[in-house]
Design a protein around this motif. Structure first.
Motif, mmCIF file in Angstrom:
data_model
loop_
_atom_site.group_PDB
_atom_site.id
_atom_site.type_symbol
_atom_site.label_atom_id
_atom_site.label_comp_id
_atom_site.label_asym_id
_atom_site.label_seq_id
_atom_site.Cartn_x
_atom_site.Cartn_y
_atom_site.Cartn_z
ATOM 1 N N LYS A 126 -38.606 -47.612 -20.297
ATOM 2 C CA LYS A 126 -37.787 -46.776 -21.181
ATOM 3 C C LYS A 126 -36.756 -47.680 -21.828
ATOM 4 O O LYS A 126 -36.099 -48.486 -21.153
ATOM 5 C CB LYS A 126 -37.057 -45.685 -20.399
ATOM 6 C CG LYS A 126 -37.902 -44.513 -20.047
ATOM 7 C CD LYS A 126 -38.136 -43.676 -21.266
ATOM 8 C CE LYS A 126 -38.566 -42.274 -20.868
ATOM 9 N NZ LYS A 126 -38.977 -41.506 -21.996
ATOM 10 N N VAL A 127 -36.606 -47.556 -23.155
ATOM 11 C CA VAL A 127 -35.661 -48.391 -23.893
ATOM 12 C C VAL A 127 -34.726 -47.497 -24.693
ATOM 13 O O VAL A 127 -35.164 -46.554 -25.350
ATOM 14 C CB VAL A 127 -36.407 -49.371 -24.833
ATOM 15 C CG1 VAL A 127 -35.435 -50.138 -25.712
ATOM 16 C CG2 VAL A 127 -37.257 -50.322 -24.026
ATOM 17 N N ARG A 128 -33.445 -47.833 -24.627
ATOM 18 C CA ARG A 128 -32.415 -47.137 -25.395
ATOM 19 C C ARG A 128 -32.110 -47.977 -26.628
ATOM 20 O O ARG A 128 -31.774 -49.153 -26.524
ATOM 21 C CB ARG A 128 -31.161 -46.969 -24.544
ATOM 22 C CG ARG A 128 -30.031 -46.286 -25.257
ATOM 23 C CD ARG A 128 -28.836 -46.149 -24.303
ATOM 24 N NE ARG A 128 -27.689 -45.771 -25.062
ATOM 25 C CZ ARG A 128 -26.675 -46.572 -25.354
ATOM 26 N NH1 ARG A 128 -26.679 -47.812 -24.914
ATOM 27 N NH2 ARG A 128 -25.673 -46.149 -26.070
ATOM 28 N N GLU A 129 -32.220 -47.360 -27.781
ATOM 29 C CA GLU A 129 -31.999 -48.063 -29.049
ATOM 30 C C GLU A 129 -30.953 -47.304 -29.844
ATOM 31 O O GLU A 129 -30.972 -46.086 -29.901
ATOM 32 C CB GLU A 129 -33.325 -48.149 -29.798
ATOM 33 C CG GLU A 129 -33.260 -48.786 -31.159
ATOM 34 C CD GLU A 129 -33.244 -47.765 -32.266
ATOM 35 O OE1 GLU A 129 -32.582 -48.035 -33.285
ATOM 36 O OE2 GLU A 129 -33.858 -46.709 -32.120
ATOM 37 N N GLY A 130 -30.028 -48.010 -30.474
ATOM 38 C CA GLY A 130 -28.980 -47.380 -31.268
ATOM 39 C C GLY A 130 -27.703 -47.220 -30.470
ATOM 40 O O GLY A 130 -27.581 -47.673 -29.338
ATOM 41 N N SER A 131 -26.717 -46.560 -31.096
ATOM 42 C CA SER A 131 -25.439 -46.339 -30.422
ATOM 43 C C SER A 131 -24.774 -45.096 -30.992
ATOM 44 O O SER A 131 -25.138 -44.611 -32.061
ATOM 45 C CB SER A 131 -24.520 -47.552 -30.585
ATOM 46 O OG SER A 131 -24.225 -47.754 -31.951
ATOM 47 N N GLY A 132 -23.803 -44.597 -30.267
ATOM 48 C CA GLY A 132 -23.066 -43.413 -30.713
ATOM 49 C C GLY A 132 -23.956 -42.189 -30.819
ATOM 50 O O GLY A 132 -24.693 -41.863 -29.896
ATOM 51 N N ASP A 133 -23.883 -41.526 -31.974
ATOM 52 C CA ASP A 133 -24.691 -40.326 -32.207
ATOM 53 C C ASP A 133 -26.125 -40.634 -32.607
ATOM 54 O O ASP A 133 -26.930 -39.721 -32.775
ATOM 55 C CB ASP A 133 -24.042 -39.465 -33.297
ATOM 56 C CG ASP A 133 -22.724 -38.863 -32.837
ATOM 57 O OD1 ASP A 133 -22.530 -38.744 -31.614
ATOM 58 O OD2 ASP A 133 -21.897 -38.513 -33.703
ATOM 59 N N THR A 134 -26.458 -41.901 -32.809
ATOM 60 C CA THR A 134 -27.802 -42.264 -33.273
ATOM 61 C C THR A 134 -28.612 -42.984 -32.191
ATOM 62 O O THR A 134 -29.371 -43.899 -32.484
ATOM 63 C CB THR A 134 -27.723 -43.150 -34.536
ATOM 64 O OG1 THR A 134 -26.961 -44.324 -34.221
ATOM 65 C CG2 THR A 134 -27.102 -42.414 -35.695
#
Length: 138
Positions: A30-38
Motif C-alpha cells: 500500500k502506498v500513500r501519494e499526495g498530501s493534505g486534502d489530495t
C-alpha cells in the motif's frame, strides 16, 4: 481501462510477499501519494523478481517510486459513498533506501570524498588533464 503511470509516495506498512493461485510469487504493498486534502492510496502488485527484491528492502514510511500499468475502478460499499480504487502492477521500483556500507579496511583508511590520496582535489572524471586542467574548483 489501464494506462502507464509513474508513482512516487510513501509505503504504508511493510510490503507482503504472497503466492498466486497458479503458484507464482508476488509482492503487494500500500502506498500513500499526495498530501493534505489530495492524499490517494494505491495498491501496488509486483511480479518482477528484481522489483520484488527492491520493494521488499523497504519498510513502513519509506519513500519509493514505481512505474507500471494502473487501473482505476469504482468501489461502492453497501450504504456508503462510492470511492475510486487505484491499483498498479509495477514493473520497476526505485527506492531511496541506502544499502549498508562495507567497513573500511583497518590497514588503509578510505580517503575523504573529493580529496586525492596526496591531499589535493580528486581528479575529475570529466577532465583527462588536458587544456581544462586548471585550479578552478568546480
Amino acid at each position: 481501462m489501464t494506462a502507464r503511470v509513474l508513482l512516487s509516495g510513501l509505503l504504508h506498512k511493510a510490503p507482503a510477499r504472497k503466492t498466486s493461485k497458479t503458484g507464482k510469487p508476488f509482492v503487494v504493498a500500500k502506498v500513500r501519494e499526495g498530501s493534505g486534502d489530495t492524499v490517494r492510496w494505491w495498491t501496488i502488485f509486483v511480479f518482477s523478481e528484481t522489483a520484488m527484491e527492491e520493494i521488499e528492502r523497504l519498510g513502513d514510511g519509506e519513500a519509493l517510486a514505481a512505474s507500471g500499468t494502473f487501473e482505476a475502478t469504482i468501489w461502492a460499499p453497501e450504504g456508503r459513498e462510492p470511492r475510486v480504487n487505484l491499483t498498479m502492477t509495477a514493473d520497476a521500483v526505485l527506492s531511496a533506501h541506502k544499502p549498508k556500507q562495507r567497513k573500511a579496511s583497518v590497514d588503509k583508511p578510505a580517503p575523504s570524498p573529493g580529496v586525492a590520496a596526496a591531499g589535493g582535489p580528486a581528479p575529475s572524471p570529466w577532465n583527462d588533464g588536458g587544456a581544462l586542467n586548471d585550479d578552478v574548483p568546480f
